[in-house]
Motif scaffolding. Sequence first.
Motif, short mmCIF file in Angstrom:
data_model
loop_
_atom_site.label_atom_id
_atom_site.label_comp_id
_atom_site.label_asym_id
_atom_site.label_seq_id
_atom_site.Cartn_x
_atom_site.Cartn_y
_atom_site.Cartn_z
N ARG A 1 -15.32 20.77 0.34
CA ARG A 1 -15.49 20.34 -1.05
C ARG A 1 -14.38 20.92 -1.91
O ARG A 1 -13.70 21.88 -1.53
CB ARG A 1 -16.85 20.76 -1.58
CG ARG A 1 -17.07 22.26 -1.68
CD ARG A 1 -18.39 22.56 -2.36
NE ARG A 1 -18.70 23.98 -2.38
CZ ARG A 1 -19.76 24.50 -2.97
NH1 ARG A 1 -20.61 23.71 -3.60
NH2 ARG A 1 -19.97 25.79 -2.93
N GLU A 2 -14.21 20.35 -3.09
CA GLU A 2 -13.17 20.78 -4.04
C GLU A 2 -11.79 20.77 -3.40
O GLU A 2 -10.95 21.62 -3.72
CB GLU A 2 -13.50 22.17 -4.60
CG GLU A 2 -14.81 22.27 -5.36
CD GLU A 2 -14.76 21.47 -6.67
OE1 GLU A 2 -13.92 21.76 -7.52
OE2 GLU A 2 -15.59 20.54 -6.81
N LEU A 3 -11.53 19.83 -2.49
CA LEU A 3 -10.26 19.81 -1.79
C LEU A 3 -9.09 19.65 -2.76
O LEU A 3 -9.16 18.85 -3.69
CB LEU A 3 -10.25 18.68 -0.76
CG LEU A 3 -11.23 18.85 0.41
CD1 LEU A 3 -11.17 17.64 1.33
CD2 LEU A 3 -10.94 20.12 1.18
N THR A 4 -8.06 20.39 -2.52
CA THR A 4 -6.80 20.47 -3.30
C THR A 4 -6.96 21.22 -4.60
O THR A 4 -5.98 21.45 -5.31
CB THR A 4 -6.18 19.09 -3.60
OG1 THR A 4 -6.89 18.44 -4.67
CG2 THR A 4 -6.16 18.20 -2.37
N LYS A 5 -8.19 21.61 -4.97
CA LYS A 5 -8.42 22.29 -6.23
C LYS A 5 -8.39 23.81 -6.05
O LYS A 5 -8.29 24.32 -4.93
CB LYS A 5 -9.75 21.85 -6.84
CG LYS A 5 -9.84 20.35 -7.12
CD LYS A 5 -11.20 19.97 -7.67
CE LYS A 5 -11.32 18.46 -7.85
NZ LYS A 5 -12.66 18.06 -8.33
N VAL B 1 0.84 -1.20 0.00
CA VAL B 1 0.00 0.00 0.00
C VAL B 1 0.88 1.25 0.00
O VAL B 1 1.70 1.44 0.89
CB VAL B 1 -0.93 0.02 1.22
CG1 VAL B 1 -1.84 1.24 1.18
CG2 VAL B 1 -1.75 -1.26 1.30
N LEU B 2 0.70 2.08 -1.01
CA LEU B 2 1.43 3.34 -1.09
C LEU B 2 0.65 4.43 -0.35
O LEU B 2 -0.58 4.47 -0.43
CB LEU B 2 1.64 3.77 -2.54
CG LEU B 2 2.82 3.16 -3.30
CD1 LEU B 2 2.67 1.66 -3.43
CD2 LEU B 2 2.97 3.82 -4.66
N PRO B 3 1.33 5.32 0.36
CA PRO B 3 0.64 6.46 0.96
C PRO B 3 0.35 7.51 -0.10
O PRO B 3 1.02 7.56 -1.13
CB PRO B 3 1.65 6.99 1.98
CG PRO B 3 2.98 6.65 1.38
CD PRO B 3 2.77 5.34 0.64
N GLY B 4 -0.66 8.32 0.16
CA GLY B 4 -0.95 9.36 -0.83
C GLY B 4 -2.25 10.08 -0.58
O GLY B 4 -2.79 10.06 0.52
N ALA B 5 -2.76 10.70 -1.62
CA ALA B 5 -3.90 11.60 -1.51
C ALA B 5 -5.16 10.89 -1.04
O ALA B 5 -5.43 9.76 -1.41
CB ALA B 5 -4.16 12.26 -2.87
N ASN B 6 -5.91 11.59 -0.20
CA ASN B 6 -7.26 11.16 0.18
C ASN B 6 -8.02 12.39 0.63
O ASN B 6 -7.42 13.43 0.92
CB ASN B 6 -7.22 10.09 1.27
CG ASN B 6 -6.81 10.65 2.62
OD1 ASN B 6 -7.63 11.14 3.38
ND2 ASN B 6 -5.51 10.60 2.90
N ALA B 7 -9.34 12.30 0.70
CA ALA B 7 -10.15 13.47 1.05
C ALA B 7 -10.43 13.55 2.55
O ALA B 7 -10.53 14.65 3.10
CB ALA B 7 -11.47 13.42 0.29
N ALA B 8 -10.56 12.41 3.23
CA ALA B 8 -11.02 12.41 4.61
C ALA B 8 -10.09 13.14 5.56
O ALA B 8 -10.52 13.98 6.36
CB ALA B 8 -11.23 10.97 5.08
N LEU B 9 -8.79 12.85 5.50
CA LEU B 9 -7.86 13.44 6.46
C LEU B 9 -7.66 14.94 6.25
O LEU B 9 -7.66 15.70 7.22
CB LEU B 9 -6.52 12.70 6.44
CG LEU B 9 -6.57 11.29 7.02
CD1 LEU B 9 -5.19 10.64 6.97
CD2 LEU B 9 -7.10 11.29 8.45
N PRO B 10 -7.49 15.44 5.02
CA PRO B 10 -7.44 16.89 4.85
C PRO B 10 -8.70 17.59 5.35
O PRO B 10 -8.63 18.66 5.96
CB PRO B 10 -7.27 17.07 3.34
CG PRO B 10 -6.60 15.82 2.89
CD PRO B 10 -7.18 14.74 3.75
N ALA B 11 -9.86 16.98 5.11
CA ALA B 11 -11.11 17.57 5.59
C ALA B 11 -11.13 17.62 7.11
O ALA B 11 -11.55 18.62 7.71
CB ALA B 11 -12.30 16.78 5.07
N LEU B 12 -10.71 16.55 7.76
CA LEU B 12 -10.68 16.51 9.22
C LEU B 12 -9.75 17.57 9.79
O LEU B 12 -10.14 18.35 10.66
CB LEU B 12 -10.23 15.12 9.69
CG LEU B 12 -9.94 14.97 11.18
CD1 LEU B 12 -11.22 15.15 11.99
CD2 LEU B 12 -9.30 13.62 11.47
#
Length: 291
Positions: A197-201, A120-131
Amino acid sequence: MNSQKSFAHDRQAGELYIVPTPIGNLDDMTYRAVTVLDKVDVIAAEDTRNTKKLLNHFELSTSLISYHEHNKMTRGPQLIDRLSNGEMIAIVSDAGMPGISDPGSDLVRLALDEEIPVIVLPGANAALPALVGSGLPTDSFYYYGFLPRKKKDRLAELERLQNQKSTIIFYESPHRLKDMLAHVQEQFGNRRAVLARELTKRYEEYVRGTLEELSEWAVHSEIRGEFCVVVEGTTESEVTDPFWWSHLSINDHVEYYIEEKAMKSKEAIKQTSLDRKLPKREVYQVYHVDK
């Protein structure tokens, strides 16, 4: 206990790589992820058209095969056969970490059952940045994902979660957000919450407030894109003593929610009826007689 080696060419079985892809900003793709996608024999993708665009951007020519919710029962065993014959396979979702709210987790289980190495490679996800961006407590959190679509099932799940002390992370689609927020408020009361919403964008947005305020925002705003909904956990007193209100009259019970939780009288009456398992009409009548 099995050890694993990346890109070990003297093995009998292959290796399954779980490769996160950007959730919006292509600069979040890691060097290692690009290297793995270039080295593997095939990439199993949730949507091959979307993944083809990603490969073109990074000038990769690895072949693609579809793997998604609707074909996982047949495609999963096919991929396991290829892994058992020594191929290296990467799995990607449309965006973010495979295996979180998508069928990637099923393929992982199949591979582990056959003692095929899973990397498993680490990388982008939405849940942790939102938290982290929510400003709500991060020392303990509970990831739920998407609530059930049917109202009855959704309310049942929310009732089960209402005494969760940890910050809770949900995902929700744009066309269900209004109903979802209303149902969360109905079961949880007027807690603090955040929409992301629109995280990282370019137009990344956080909307912070109470569940009542966010519900009002959803009614009057143009809703686009999927949302992370981060909700404050319940208070310690409510968890340790679910009948904390037993010494209160119905009138005082309603007043508690109005004064301490900043609820409007309608929501305070609804929450009091849920606590006491009484018809809302009965609580309404008693409260207004006392008033």
